[in-house]
Scaffold this motif. Sequence first.
Motif, PDB file in Angstrom:
ATOM      1  N   ASP A  67      13.068   0.411  -0.430  1.00 20.66           N
ATOM      2  CA  ASP A  67      13.081  -0.827   0.203  1.00 20.66           C
ATOM      3  C   ASP A  67      11.572  -1.188   0.477  1.00 20.66           C
ATOM      4  O   ASP A  67      11.142  -2.540   0.463  1.00 20.66           O
ATOM      5  N   TRP A  68      10.514  -0.074   0.517  1.00 23.47           N
ATOM      6  CA  TRP A  68       9.194  -0.524   0.437  1.00 23.47           C
ATOM      7  C   TRP A  68       8.998  -1.196   1.797  1.00 23.47           C
ATOM      8  O   TRP A  68       7.970  -1.962   1.695  1.00 23.47           O
ATOM      9  N   LYS A  69       9.569  -0.930   2.822  1.00 20.87           N
ATOM     10  CA  LYS A  69       9.345  -1.635   4.117  1.00 20.87           C
ATOM     11  C   LYS A  69       8.169  -0.712   4.869  1.00 20.87           C
ATOM     12  O   LYS A  69       8.265   0.174   5.071  1.00 20.87           O
ATOM     13  N   ALA A  70       7.031  -1.262   5.151  1.00 20.05           N
ATOM     14  CA  ALA A  70       5.858  -0.480   5.669  1.00 20.05           C
ATOM     15  C   ALA A  70       6.008  -0.666   7.253  1.00 20.05           C
ATOM     16  O   ALA A  70       6.409  -1.510   7.821  1.00 20.05           O
ATOM     17  N   HIS A  71       5.381   0.675   7.850  1.00 24.66           N
ATOM     18  CA  HIS A  71       5.589   0.601   9.107  1.00 24.66           C
ATOM     19  C   HIS A  71       4.499   1.741   9.727  1.00 24.66           C
ATOM     20  O   HIS A  71       3.912   2.448   8.875  1.00 24.66           O
ATOM     21  N   ARG A  72       3.915   1.432  10.800  1.00 22.36           N
ATOM     22  CA  ARG A  72       2.770   2.279  11.421  1.00 22.36           C
ATOM     23  C   ARG A  72       3.356   3.592  11.819  1.00 22.36           C
ATOM     24  O   ARG A  72       4.286   3.465  12.709  1.00 22.36           O
ATOM     25  N   ILE A  73       2.436   4.508  11.561  1.00 29.22           N
ATOM     26  CA  ILE A  73       3.012   5.978  12.220  1.00 29.22           C
ATOM     27  C   ILE A  73       1.886   6.357  13.183  1.00 29.22           C
ATOM     28  O   ILE A  73       2.117   7.733  13.715  1.00 29.22           O
ATOM     29  N   THR A  74       1.050   5.774  13.615  1.00 29.30           N
ATOM     30  CA  THR A  74      -0.104   6.088  14.468  1.00 29.30           C
ATOM     31  C   THR A  74      -0.070   4.850  15.498  1.00 29.30           C
ATOM     32  O   THR A  74       0.345   3.866  15.183  1.00 29.30           O
ATOM     33  N   ASN A  75      -0.631   5.176  16.731  1.00 28.34           N
ATOM     34  CA  ASN A  75      -0.664   4.037  17.752  1.00 28.34           C
ATOM     35  C   ASN A  75      -2.064   3.921  18.490  1.00 28.34           C
ATOM     36  O   ASN A  75      -1.950   3.767  19.672  1.00 28.34           O
ATOM     37  N   SER A 410       8.332  -5.344 -12.470  1.00 29.43           N
ATOM     38  CA  SER A 410       8.732  -6.375 -11.352  1.00 29.43           C
ATOM     39  C   SER A 410       7.388  -6.830 -10.994  1.00 29.43           C
ATOM     40  O   SER A 410       6.312  -6.450 -11.277  1.00 29.43           O
ATOM     41  N   GLU A 411       7.622  -7.995 -10.181  1.00 24.45           N
ATOM     42  CA  GLU A 411       6.358  -8.850  -9.744  1.00 24.45           C
ATOM     43  C   GLU A 411       6.075  -7.876  -8.405  1.00 24.45           C
ATOM     44  O   GLU A 411       6.597  -7.248  -7.745  1.00 24.45           O
ATOM     45  N   SER A 412       4.749  -7.780  -8.031  1.00 21.84           N
ATOM     46  CA  SER A 412       4.034  -7.162  -7.069  1.00 21.84           C
ATOM     47  C   SER A 412       4.376  -7.766  -5.601  1.00 21.84           C
ATOM     48  O   SER A 412       4.295  -8.775  -5.512  1.00 21.84           O
ATOM     49  N   ASN A 413       4.459  -6.827  -4.795  1.00 20.82           N
ATOM     50  CA  ASN A 413       4.752  -7.348  -3.539  1.00 20.82           C
ATOM     51  C   ASN A 413       3.831  -6.710  -2.148  1.00 20.82           C
ATOM     52  O   ASN A 413       3.683  -5.426  -2.441  1.00 20.82           O
ATOM     53  N   ASP A 414       3.390  -7.503  -1.239  1.00 15.68           N
ATOM     54  CA  ASP A 414       2.582  -6.959  -0.439  1.00 15.68           C
ATOM     55  C   ASP A 414       3.269  -6.080   0.551  1.00 15.68           C
ATOM     56  O   ASP A 414       4.365  -6.290   0.890  1.00 15.68           O
ATOM     57  N   LEU A 415       2.607  -4.884   1.268  1.00 11.01           N
ATOM     58  CA  LEU A 415       3.254  -4.180   1.988  1.00 11.01           C
ATOM     59  C   LEU A 415       2.872  -4.229   3.620  1.00 11.01           C
ATOM     60  O   LEU A 415       3.235  -3.771   4.466  1.00 11.01           O
ATOM     61  N   ASP A 416       1.437  -4.764   3.636  1.00  8.65           N
ATOM     62  CA  ASP A 416       0.788  -4.809   4.762  1.00  8.65           C
ATOM     63  C   ASP A 416       1.417  -5.900   5.898  1.00  8.65           C
ATOM     64  O   ASP A 416       2.225  -6.560   5.585  1.00  8.65           O
ATOM     65  N   PRO A 417       0.966  -5.639   7.166  1.00  9.84           N
ATOM     66  CA  PRO A 417       1.163  -6.522   8.086  1.00  9.84           C
ATOM     67  C   PRO A 417       0.677  -7.904   7.961  1.00  9.84           C
ATOM     68  O   PRO A 417      -0.538  -8.118   7.163  1.00  9.84           O
ATOM     69  N   ALA A 418       1.208  -8.746   8.211  1.00  8.27           N
ATOM     70  CA  ALA A 418       0.594 -10.317   7.858  1.00  8.27           C
ATOM     71  C   ALA A 418      -0.777 -10.539   8.726  1.00  8.27           C
ATOM     72  O   ALA A 418      -0.698  -9.868   9.620  1.00  8.27           O
ATOM     73  N   ALA A 419      -1.383 -11.249   8.148  1.00 12.22           N
ATOM     74  CA  ALA A 419      -2.822 -11.523   9.006  1.00 12.22           C
ATOM     75  C   ALA A 419      -2.304 -12.402   9.948  1.00 12.22           C
ATOM     76  O   ALA A 419      -1.414 -13.239   9.885  1.00 12.22           O
ATOM     77  N   PRO A 420      -3.193 -12.608  11.059  1.00 12.72           N
ATOM     78  CA  PRO A 420      -2.881 -13.358  12.144  1.00 12.72           C
ATOM     79  C   PRO A 420      -3.146 -14.832  11.877  1.00 12.72           C
ATOM     80  O   PRO A 420      -3.744 -15.212  11.060  1.00 12.72           O
ATOM     81  N   ALA A 421      -2.402 -15.549  12.914  1.00  9.95           N
ATOM     82  CA  ALA A 421      -2.538 -16.821  12.642  1.00  9.95           C
ATOM     83  C   ALA A 421      -3.877 -17.526  12.658  1.00  9.95           C
ATOM     84  O   ALA A 421      -4.329 -18.388  12.158  1.00  9.95           O
ATOM     85  N   SER A 422      -4.697 -16.722  13.293  1.00  8.97           N
ATOM     86  CA  SER A 422      -6.169 -17.397  13.407  1.00  8.97           C
ATOM     87  C   SER A 422      -6.924 -17.091  11.969  1.00  8.97           C
ATOM     88  O   SER A 422      -8.071 -17.572  12.032  1.00  8.97           O
ATOM     89  N   PHE A 423      -6.320 -16.318  11.185  1.00  9.36           N
ATOM     90  CA  PHE A 423      -7.233 -16.093  10.047  1.00  9.36           C
ATOM     91  C   PHE A 423      -7.024 -17.427   9.213  1.00  9.36           C
ATOM     92  O   PHE A 423      -5.987 -17.866   8.726  1.00  9.36           O
TER      93      PHE A 423
END
Length: 704
Positions: A67-75, A410-423
């Motif tokens: 599924d290639w869902k990204a998640h953070r493993i450090t905090n 297939s087409e490439s898909n982004d994995l990162d968290p989205a940029a904030p609305a301020s960007f």
Amino acid sequence: MRRVGAGWTALFLFAACSFAGQKTFTVADVMSAPFASDLVAAPAGAAAAWIENEQGRRNIWVARGPDWKAHRITNFDQDDGQEIADLAWAPDATYLLFARGGDFENGGENPNPDLSLKKPGQAIWRAALNESAPVKLVDGYAPQISSKGAIVFVRGGQIFSLIEKSGKPEGVALIEQKGSQGDLRWSPDGARLAFVSERSGHSFIGLYTVADQSLKYLDPSVDRDSEPAWSSDSARVAFLRIPARAREAFFSPQRSGPPWSIRVADVKTGAGREVFRAQEGTGSLFHRIVARQQVFWAGERLVFPWERTGWNHLYSIREGGTPVELTPGAGEVEHVAQSADGKALFYSSNIGDIDRRHLFHVTPDGGVAPVTSGAGIEWEPAPAADGSALMFLRSSYNERAHAAVRVGNSESNDLDPAAPASFPKDALVKPQPVMITAADGMQIHGQLFLPSDHASGIRHPALVFFHGGSRRQMLLGFHYMYYYSNAYSLNEYLASQGYVVLSVNYRSGIGYGLNFREAIHYGAQGGSEFNDVIGAGLYLKSRADVDPARIGVWGGSYGGYLTAMALSRASDLFAAGVDFHGVHDWSALRGYLTRAGASADPEEIRERQEAARIAFESSPMASVDTWKSPVLLIHGDDDRNVEFSQTVMLVEALRKRNVPFEELIFPNEIHDFLLARHWVEAYQATADFFARKLQEPPQSARVQ
């Protein structure tokens, strides 16, 4: 932090905002998007990990197929200046080790830019993929995990083993040798550990055997041996051999020299043999790629970079055979990774698109196929261990570095968290490729940013930007390195404020071949890049949309050097400048001229004195008497790349000559600022300085 002469009137503040119309975004906004780096594929299955820097908060992210869902493993949730590096996967891909804190570039004492009352340490951490909290293990860095699960790491230049003792992790000295040990590499079977032992003027390849706890050095010599690469059967180690040089002048052209070679050693006997030697002349000096290793085993072939054609390309060779060029074309190979089965390599290159990077696929016996193309920029390929997908990093003119995956065709898909609305993604301008003519006639590439309100008949203030390095190349979009991604952000912001901005890829940078990089009389041997400085200024001066009286210049590190050169030699052309941690006297720079051992030979002494004279004359300090334009100097006083004393000496000289200057000093900060808020503050100070020096006040506010 201290500012001198930083006060300004409300008139100038009003003028700065009024010139470009209503401000659409801030410096902080354009730097608010996360920056991805250090992408590493897992050794099993389909997974990858990478580092996200979200406004100074550095964390590790992971994505897994299918599924290639990204998640953070450090905090880690603070902009505290503590970097993360050295990601190492467990063999079953259930956890990662990483190092946090310390100086990963120069290996010096641990930096403390956040002004903590207790100096931060450098430690190895463990992060599991099951979302449990990361655990701090031991002091050290560069962890490596064998296929059998054994863990080694480096502390204080020596090799330690990580063990459990009474239920707690502990580091136990494993290999203590003369010099500094590093570049640890386990054999595929986990039975042996190869490493590099750096000595004074030379280096060895060490080999530790786990079963009998024995140590040997492979085929030792007086030269510099490095980059050990294991054969798939764990029976041989290939490595580079760079001929010893007693004296070497940095920041001076080096187009040829004693040829480098590749050797292969038998791990049982330690005996080595030469399997490749570069030819004399072009390509005789080794030029690195960006990869976890410089030599790759592909069955019985070895794949390696070579500049034989004047471009850094990949070659392959069988022992006793003739090298085969794998990646022909006018451009450079840069980021390289090998598939887990060894049957293919993926690489980034600017072949066919000189001011971008795209990905390609090549087999060890030849046959190149493009993987990506278009107006984006792609780099750092990481093929999945099971061959099902390719992960990589990418950016564009209005997207910062982020992770992506391509499954099959297939087409490439982004994995990162989205940029904030301020960007301000939709407010950024697309830079245009331009060619300028240097003062000596050389053709130089650049990127031109035009203001969003650009219109014929309006003359704008203008700025020239020089990158650092100088072994860098600015691109037609956000850069793949954090420092230069930040610089691109500021150029976008300055364009939004009504400036015409020209980013210059001056001679001695990468991307345009060996002879451009090793330009005649560049740097400390003549400062020939000043021809490009003048060419850039005259190019802007000739444009109908530029006010020739309001041209400024800025840059960092090597770009700071060229900024100071512009102001000290051409204050009539450049009205103001901002110099980030620049070199101001080559001859006083630590390590400019190095030598293994001392010599009282009169001829050598004369040569060194002559080299020092030329280095000084190639520096801004040699022409400081003609420096008239105001300058803002920005520097961290814990800089390990360009000594803080370089700015101290310049300030003293400017004071004596009554040259107007301002300063922004960051105590405890290093060269590539570790705190995101320092970048924002420095860039805001830059924008404010240029607004006061180059922007015209509105007609109604001008003094009559």
